[in-house]
Motif scaffolding. Structure first.
Motif, PDB file in Angstrom:
ATOM      1  N   ARG A  56       0.511  -1.250   0.012  1.00  0.00           N
ATOM      2  CA  ARG A  56       0.750  -0.474  -0.097  1.00  0.00           C
ATOM      3  C   ARG A  56       0.713   1.096   0.550  1.00  0.00           C
ATOM      4  O   ARG A  56       0.543   1.711  -0.361  1.00  0.00           O
ATOM      5  CB  ARG A  56      -0.757   0.356   1.039  1.00  0.00           C
ATOM      6  N   GLY A  60      -3.742   7.942  -3.589  1.00  0.00           N
ATOM      7  CA  GLY A  60      -3.832   7.513  -1.962  1.00  0.00           C
ATOM      8  C   GLY A  60      -3.870   8.534  -0.878  1.00  0.00           C
ATOM      9  O   GLY A  60      -3.406   8.285   0.163  1.00  0.00           O
ATOM     10  N   GLY A  61      -2.967   9.942  -0.836  1.00  0.00           N
ATOM     11  CA  GLY A  61      -2.491  10.679  -0.045  1.00  0.00           C
ATOM     12  C   GLY A  61      -4.373  11.153   0.445  1.00  0.00           C
ATOM     13  O   GLY A  61      -3.663  11.370   1.677  1.00  0.00           O
ATOM     14  N   ARG A  62      -4.813  11.222  -0.035  1.00  0.00           N
ATOM     15  CA  ARG A  62      -6.064  12.247   1.076  1.00  0.00           C
ATOM     16  C   ARG A  62      -7.089  11.226   0.890  1.00  0.00           C
ATOM     17  O   ARG A  62      -6.844   9.851   0.840  1.00  0.00           O
ATOM     18  CB  ARG A  62      -6.410  12.721  -0.239  1.00  0.00           C
ATOM     19  N   LYS A  63      -6.869  11.552   2.530  1.00  0.00           N
ATOM     20  CA  LYS A  63      -8.590  10.743   3.026  1.00  0.00           C
ATOM     21  C   LYS A  63     -10.037  10.763   1.937  1.00  0.00           C
ATOM     22  O   LYS A  63     -10.336  11.850   1.523  1.00  0.00           O
ATOM     23  CB  LYS A  63      -8.869  11.042   4.799  1.00  0.00           C
ATOM     24  N   ARG A  69      -5.697   3.662  -1.439  1.00  0.00           N
ATOM     25  CA  ARG A  69      -4.977   2.208  -2.269  1.00  0.00           C
ATOM     26  C   ARG A  69      -4.845   1.851  -0.934  1.00  0.00           C
ATOM     27  O   ARG A  69      -3.458   0.609  -0.762  1.00  0.00           O
ATOM     28  CB  ARG A  69      -4.268   3.537  -2.053  1.00  0.00           C
ATOM     29  N   SER A  70      -5.642   0.879   0.265  1.00  0.00           N
ATOM     30  CA  SER A  70      -5.778   0.401   1.179  1.00  0.00           C
ATOM     31  C   SER A  70      -5.997  -1.400   0.531  1.00  0.00           C
ATOM     32  O   SER A  70      -6.387  -1.344  -0.817  1.00  0.00           O
ATOM     33  CB  SER A  70      -6.554   0.471   1.827  1.00  0.00           C
ATOM     34  N   SER A 101      -7.341   6.020   3.376  1.00  0.00           N
ATOM     35  CA  SER A 101      -6.712   5.649   1.937  1.00  0.00           C
ATOM     36  C   SER A 101      -7.480   4.971   1.198  1.00  0.00           C
ATOM     37  O   SER A 101      -8.176   3.968   1.544  1.00  0.00           O
ATOM     38  CB  SER A 101      -4.682   5.650   2.313  1.00  0.00           C
TER      39      SER A 101
END
Length: 210
Positions: A54, A60-63, A79-80, A77
């Motif tokens: 991951r 995937g940097g932003r919630k 990208r989990s 993320s």
């Protein structure tokens, strides 16, 4: 010691050749040959399969959404590993599959494997001069005269590189050409028939009988 008949280009018996190599004891032979084969196949693996965790997947940097109040499960993320396009949990990473085996054991296993195929060994005279030019059809006909079925997998062993022979066999899916100094356990065991020239047979005994 094994006595083999030597055939000429026409398939006629013209002499005898002797094959004598030191082999493993009967109770250990299968084990040491198996170890050698597993080692060779393991060492041939590239081991370069790689998946991204991951932390390595792009994005995937932003919630994705706020922590509370949406009714959805909390997420930090996109990208989990639980998400499509996310990282991989415990996926493969580049690794080394190679195994070690002592040189004396490797040589012993090779000699044992070769001697175990003595019944399928066909010794022929040097035939390079019989091929004035590279000709696959002529070599296939000669293989048939040596008593080998058309669909059989053949391991052809030469004492040294011969361009005319190489060019004649490179399009044959059932024939593999190697040289006496490059023997290996897998090719010896995988072939239905082994064809070697008398000079290659002498070189095999000279090189591997240490």
């Amino acid at each position: 010691m094994v006595d083999c008949s030597v055939r000429n280009w026409q398939g006629e018996e013209v002499g005898q050749a002797t094959l004598q190599m030191r082999v493993a004891k009967e109770e250990n032979a299968a084990h040491i040959v198996h170890r050698s084969l597993v080692r060779q196949m393991a060492n041939a693996r590239q081991g370069n399969a790689c998946t991204k965790t991951r932390s390595e997947v792009r994005g995937g940097g932003r919630k994705p959404w706020r922590q509370k109040g949406t009714g959805r499960a909390r997420a930090g993320s996109n990208r989990s590993p639980l998400w499509r396009g996310g990282g991989v949990i415990f996926g493969p990473k580049p690794r080394d599959y190679s195994q070690k085996m002592n040189r004396k054991e490797r040589r012993l296993a090779l000699r044992t494997a070769f001697m175990s195929r003595a019944e399928d060994l066909i010794v022929v005279e040097e035939f390079t001069e019989q091929l004035p030019r590279p000709k696959t059809k002529d070599l296939v006909a000669a293989i048939g005269r040596w008593g080998i079925e058309p669909e059989s997998k053949v391991l052809l062993i030469l004492a040294q590189p011969e361009e005319k022979v190489y060019l004649s066999v490179r399009n044959l899916a059932t024939v593999k050409l190697i040289y006496a100094t490059n023997l290996n356990t897998y090719d010896i065991l995988a072939a239905d028939k082994i064809v070697t020239t008398n000079t290659a047979l002498a070189k095999i005994q000279e090189v591997y009988n240490d």
